[in-house]
Design an enzyme around this catalytic site. Structure first.
Site, mmCIF file in Angstrom:
data_model
loop_
_atom_site.group_PDB
_atom_site.id
_atom_site.type_symbol
_atom_site.label_atom_id
_atom_site.label_comp_id
_atom_site.label_asym_id
_atom_site.label_seq_id
_atom_site.Cartn_x
_atom_site.Cartn_y
_atom_site.Cartn_z
ATOM 1 N N ARG A 35 0.873 -1.336 0.059
ATOM 2 C CA ARG A 35 -0.092 0.005 0.110
ATOM 3 C C ARG A 35 0.881 0.984 -0.076
ATOM 4 O O ARG A 35 0.418 2.216 -0.981
ATOM 5 C CB ARG A 35 -1.078 0.352 1.085
ATOM 6 C CG ARG A 35 -2.107 -0.911 1.062
ATOM 7 C CD ARG A 35 -2.914 -1.000 2.185
ATOM 8 N NE ARG A 35 -4.301 -1.537 1.924
ATOM 9 C CZ ARG A 35 -5.101 -2.467 2.628
ATOM 10 N NH1 ARG A 35 -4.782 -2.108 4.042
ATOM 11 N NH2 ARG A 35 -6.318 -3.194 2.314
ATOM 12 N N GLY A 377 -11.100 -8.918 -1.973
ATOM 13 C CA GLY A 377 -9.972 -9.681 -1.041
ATOM 14 C C GLY A 377 -9.569 -10.957 -1.640
ATOM 15 O O GLY A 377 -8.386 -11.012 -1.937
#
Ligand code: AMP
Length: 420
Positions: A35, A377
Site C-alpha cells: 500500500r 479480497g
C-alpha cells in the site's frame, strides 16, 4: 476536473490522503508494504514538482489514541521508499501539526499521526454506553457531526490543494476522504495516480464496456453478493456464479448437495436471480460438477461428481473438470472480465484447481486483448497465490470500495472530487 498530471505542485503544500493501512507484526515491522508503494507515484510527482506532501492516513481501527496503531511505526519505511526523511506530527490536528505544516519547505514531507485517533475522522460517536437512549444517541451523533466540521477544516487549513489517493476508503464519507474536498476549489483538488487507475478500471466494467462482458462471482454466500449480482445482471453478457454460492443455486433447482455450504433462506432468491437472468438475456453459468470431500479439510478424501448428486456425508469444495472447461470457454471468448471470488476453498491446496483454471483463462483472454479486472479480497489473494497478478489488466487495491462500486453505488471519495 483537475488532474494530477496537469497540476504543478511547485511551492504548494498538498494534503494527500493515502491508504497506509499496512499490516504490522508484533514488533511493529511492516509485513507487506504494497500500500505504501502504491502511493509512491503520487508522492514522488508532488516532490518532483517542488511541492510538499502532507500525508494523512488511517491505520487499523483504533477507538482513540493507541500506540499500537501509531503511524510512527512506518516513518522509516516511507522515508526509505520516498528517499526523503519524513517528518512526523504526533497529533494530526494538534498545534505541532499546524506548526510543522506551516514550516514545511518545498521537497519536504510531513506525515500526520493516525487520523482515526479522532472519532471525527469517521464522524461516528465513540464511547456511548451500550444502554444509551435514542435521544442520547442522537445528541452524540449531532455533536460529532459538529466537531467533525472543525476537524476537517483544520486538516484542510494545512494545505493549498487536496489529493485523494486512497481508493481503499473511497466508499467512506470520512473527513479526510470526502468532506475535506469542499474546502478546495475544483482546480485544487484531484485524484492521485492510484485512485485514477482504480476509477478508470471500474469505469471499464461499469460504463465503458467492451463486449462480451463476463463477470465471475465467487464467494461463500449469496447474501453478501446479492446487490452486486443484481447490478451486474443489467450489465453483463455472461455471469458465472461460483464458489460456495453454487450449492444454494443447486439446491434451489432441486439438486442434492448433502453437506455443502448453503443458505437455506436464500433458495427463493436464487430462483429469482435465475429468472431475472433469463429475462435480461444474461447467460448465467453454473457448475455442472464438483470436487467433493468427506470433510471440510485439505486432507479429506476427494472425488468428482455431478454438482446436483453429492452423496450423503460429502460436500463440494471446488468445481470439477467439466465445469472448468465450460468456464474457460466462456472466459476466453470475453472482451471484458470482472473476477471476484474463488471457485472453491482455495486456501486448501487440494481445492485450488478450479480457481487456478479460472485464473489461467483470464490470463489467456487478457493476452488476446480482453480487459480483466480482479478485485475483492480473496480474488487478489488468488492471483497472488498463482503468480499471475501481473498478467491480468488490473488488480484492484480496494476490497470494499470496489465491491460497492460494482454494486453501482456512488463512492463518496470519488464524488467529492468530481461533483463538489
Ligand atoms: P467471500 O469471503 O464471500 O468472498 O468468500 C470467499 C470464501 O469462500 C473463501 O474463503 C473460500 O474458502 C470460501 N468458499 C469458496 N467455495 C466454498 C465452498 N464450496 N465451501 C465452503 N466455502 C467456500
Amino acid at each position: 476536473m483537475q488532474t494530477i498530471d496537469k497540476f504543478n505542485f511547485a511551492g504548494k503544500k498538498a494534503f494527500v490522503r493515502v491508504d497506509f493501512n499496512v499490516p504490522l507484526d508484533e514488533n511493529f515491522n511492516i509485513t507487506d508494504d504494497t500500500r505504501i508503494r502504491a502511493a509512491l507515484p503520487t508522492l514522488k510527482k508532488i516532490l518532483a514538482d517542488g511541492g510538499s506532501p502532507i500525508i494523512g492516513s488511517h491505520l487499523g481501527r483504533p477507538k482513540g489514541v493507541d500506540e499500537k496503531f501509531s503511524l510512527k511505526h512506518i516513518i522509516g519505511r516511507v522515508s526509505e521508499l520516498l528517499g526523503v526523511d519524513v517528518q512526523f506530527a504526533n497529533d494530526c490536528v494538534g498545534e505541532e501539526a499546524a506548526i510543522k505544516a506551516a514550516a514545511l519547505q518545498s521537497g519536504e514531507v510531513l506525515l500526520l499521526e493516525n487520523l482515526r485517533f479522532y472519532a471525527e475522522e469517521e464522524g461516528k460517536p465513540r464511547g456511548l454506553a451500550a444502554d444509551a437512549s435514542d435521544e442520547e444517541k442522537a445528541a452524540a451523533k449531532k455533536a460529532i457531526k459538529e466537531s467533525q466540521k472543525e476537524f476537517t477544516k483544520k486538516l484542510a487549513s494545512y494545505a493549498d490543494c487536496y489529493v485523494n489517493d486512497a481508493f481503499g476508503t473511497a466508499h467512506r464519507a470520512h473527513a479526510s476522504t470526502a468532506l475535506i474536498a469542499k474546502y478546495f476549489d475544483t482546480n485544487n483538488k484531484m485524484f492521485g495516480y492510484l485512485m485514477e487507475k482504480e476509477v478508470k478500471a471500474v469505469e471499464k466494467v461499469m460504463t465503458d464496456i467492451n463486449r462480451p462482458f463476463t463477470a465471475i462471482m465467487g464467494g461463500s454466500k449469496v447474501s453478501s453478493k446479492i446487490d452486486i449480482i443484481e447490478n451486474l445482471l443489467s450489465k453483463v453478457d455472461n455471469l458465472i456464479i461460483t464458489g460456495g454460492m453454487t450449492y444454494t443455486f443447486t439446491k434451489a433447482k432441486g439438486g442434492k448437495i448433502s453437506n455443502s455450504i448453503c443458505e437455506d433462506d436464500k433458495l427463493e432468491l436464487a430462483l429469482d436471480l435465475i429468472e431475472k437472468a433469463k429475462e435480461k438475456g444474461v447467460n448465467l453459468v453454473l457448475a455442472v460438477d464438483a470436487k467433493i470431500a468427506d470433510s471440510f479439510s485439505n486432507d479429506a478424501n476427494t472425488k468428482f461428481c455431478p454438482v446436483d448428486q453429492i452423496p450423503d456425508g460429502w460436500e463440494g469444495l471446488d468445481i470439477g473438470p467439466e465445469t472448468e472447461k465450460i468456464y474457460a470457454e466462456v472466459i476466453k471468448n470475453s472482451k471484458t472480465i470482472l473476477w471476484n471470488g474463488p471457485t472453491g476453498v482455495f486456501e486448501f491446496d487440494n481445492f485450488t484447481h478450479g480457481s487456478r483454471s479460472v485464473g489461467e483463462a483470464v490470463v489467456e483472454a487478457t493476452k488476446n486483448g480482453a480487459f480483466s479486472l480482479v478485485g475483492g479480497g480473496d480474488s487478489v489473494a488468488c492471483v497472488n497465490k498463482f503468480g499471475i497478478a501481473d498478467q491480468v489488466s488490473y488488480v484492484s487495491t480496494g476490497g470494499g470500495a470496489l465491491l460497492e462500486a460494482i454494486e453501482g453505488k456512488t463512492l463518496p471519495g470519488i464524488a467529492a472530487i468530481r461533483e463538489y
